[in-house]
Design a protein around this motif. Sequence first.
Motif, PDB file in Angstrom:
ATOM      1  N   SER A  19       0.828  -1.217   0.000  1.00  9.47           N
ATOM      2  CA  SER A  19       0.000   0.000   0.000  1.00  9.47           C
ATOM      3  C   SER A  19       0.857   1.259   0.000  1.00  9.47           C
ATOM      4  CB  SER A  19      -0.941   0.010   1.213  1.00  9.47           C
ATOM      5  OG  SER A  19      -0.225   0.255   2.420  1.00  9.47           O
ATOM      6  N   ARG A  20       2.101   1.164   0.461  1.00  8.31           N
ATOM      7  CA  ARG A  20       2.974   2.341   0.470  1.00  8.31           C
ATOM      8  C   ARG A  20       3.363   2.770  -0.938  1.00  8.31           C
ATOM      9  NH1 ARG A  20       4.330  -0.331   4.987  1.00  8.31           N
ATOM     10  NH2 ARG A  20       6.385  -1.120   4.376  1.00  8.31           N
ATOM     11  N   LEU A  23       0.432   4.880  -1.809  1.00  7.30           N
ATOM     12  CA  LEU A  23       0.512   6.135  -1.065  1.00  7.30           C
ATOM     13  C   LEU A  23       1.601   7.049  -1.630  1.00  7.30           C
ATOM     14  CD1 LEU A  23      -0.025   4.605   2.464  1.00  7.30           C
ATOM     15  CD2 LEU A  23      -1.620   6.101   1.252  1.00  7.30           C
ATOM     16  N   SER A  25       2.425   7.148  -4.752  1.00  5.35           N
ATOM     17  CA  SER A  25       1.821   7.686  -5.978  1.00  5.35           C
ATOM     18  C   SER A  25       0.854   8.824  -5.665  1.00  5.35           C
ATOM     19  CB  SER A  25       1.075   6.581  -6.739  1.00  5.35           C
ATOM     20  OG  SER A  25       1.972   5.576  -7.119  1.00  5.35           O
ATOM     21  N   LEU A  26       0.087   8.661  -4.594  1.00  5.95           N
ATOM     22  CA  LEU A  26      -0.827   9.733  -4.191  1.00  5.95           C
ATOM     23  C   LEU A  26      -0.069  10.990  -3.791  1.00  5.95           C
ATOM     24  CD1 LEU A  26      -3.456   7.720  -2.100  1.00  5.95           C
ATOM     25  CD2 LEU A  26      -3.756   8.724  -4.384  1.00  5.95           C
ATOM     26  N   TRP A  27       1.044  10.812  -3.068  1.00  7.06           N
ATOM     27  CA  TRP A  27       1.865  11.961  -2.663  1.00  7.06           C
ATOM     28  C   TRP A  27       2.388  12.688  -3.903  1.00  7.06           C
ATOM     29  CZ3 TRP A  27       3.192  13.063   2.589  1.00  7.06           C
ATOM     30  CH2 TRP A  27       4.004  14.180   2.741  1.00  7.06           C
ATOM     31  N   ILE A  44      -2.128  10.914   4.208  1.00  8.92           N
ATOM     32  CA  ILE A  44      -1.280  10.027   3.403  1.00  8.92           C
ATOM     33  C   ILE A  44      -0.055   9.610   4.217  1.00  8.92           C
ATOM     34  CG2 ILE A  44       0.211   9.892   1.360  1.00  8.92           C
ATOM     35  CD1 ILE A  44      -1.765  11.801  -0.054  1.00  8.92           C
ATOM     36  N   ALA A  47      -1.080   7.236   7.054  1.00 12.93           N
ATOM     37  CA  ALA A  47      -1.422   5.907   6.535  1.00 12.93           C
ATOM     38  C   ALA A  47      -0.156   5.119   6.215  1.00 12.93           C
ATOM     39  CB  ALA A  47      -2.314   6.031   5.306  1.00 12.93           C
ATOM     40  N   ALA A  48       0.841   5.787   5.641  1.00 14.81           N
ATOM     41  CA  ALA A  48       2.100   5.097   5.326  1.00 14.81           C
ATOM     42  C   ALA A  48       2.797   4.640   6.609  1.00 14.81           C
ATOM     43  CB  ALA A  48       3.011   6.020   4.513  1.00 14.81           C
ATOM     44  N   SER A  51       0.918   1.715   8.120  1.00 16.28           N
ATOM     45  CA  SER A  51       1.116   0.456   7.392  1.00 16.28           C
ATOM     46  C   SER A  51       2.496  -0.120   7.698  1.00 16.28           C
ATOM     47  CB  SER A  51       0.929   0.653   5.885  1.00 16.28           C
ATOM     48  OG  SER A  51       2.012   1.340   5.305  1.00 16.28           O
ATOM     49  N   PHE A  80       8.227   5.102  -0.614  1.00 14.36           N
ATOM     50  CA  PHE A  80       7.364   6.155  -0.072  1.00 14.36           C
ATOM     51  C   PHE A  80       8.187   7.312   0.473  1.00 14.36           C
ATOM     52  CE2 PHE A  80       5.247   8.360   3.350  1.00 14.36           C
ATOM     53  CZ  PHE A  80       4.142   8.839   2.668  1.00 14.36           C
ATOM     54  N   TYR A 136       9.917   8.710   8.859  1.00 12.06           N
ATOM     55  CA  TYR A 136       8.472   8.905   8.968  1.00 12.06           C
ATOM     56  C   TYR A 136       8.129  10.148   9.782  1.00 12.06           C
ATOM     57  CZ  TYR A 136       7.203   4.771   6.416  1.00 12.06           C
ATOM     58  OH  TYR A 136       7.027   3.872   5.401  1.00 12.06           O
TER      59      TYR A 136
END
Length: 193
Positions: A19-20, A23, A25-27, A44, A47-48, A51, A80, A136
């Motif tokens: 899923s990262r 995420l 890609s969304l960033w 975002i 969530a990263a 996960s 990510f 993070y």
Amino acid sequence: MYAQHDLIWKAAANLLSASRFVLASLWLAAYATGNRRPGLMGPIALAAAASDFADGRLARHAGSPDRCGRWLDAVADIAFILAALSCEARAGSIPAYIPVLISLSFTQYALDSVLILGSSAPIASRLGHWAGALNYILVITLAFAPPPRQPGRLIRRAAPLIGILYIASMIERALNYWQILKQPRGKTNAVKD
């Protein structure tokens, strides 16, 4: 039945790791469209981080993380982190050397694990673990409060110290592996977490 239960937990862990990539890609999409609002970037980043926190625990619940899952976790993390922090460096929130040092540190980590230690899975170091946690923290902080807001401004000022942590992580691994390489063949011990 027990083996099927383990497979389900491992698949869930691997999906969380993967899923990262989504995420990241969304960033990148948010950055490309100029939509860097904390209300979008913050979730975002959280969530990263969530996960990353959960995937290893799920894999251990299944017995032990497998080689593929450990590499997937490591590569998803770096994908990510580098996507997010490269965007932040381009925006001027942090110096460009921060994502460069993270990339170099990860490359050393991967090469050392495989070439020096002969491991089929990544081998962590304590300092490297804390540098990963710092990754993070940086992303979450910059997502919610990019410079010139606080604490994003503090991160920009602390960048040289942050860079030193990444360099120290690489030096620690190099020194540990140097000690391993100096040992007579057959007496090599893996570096402990």
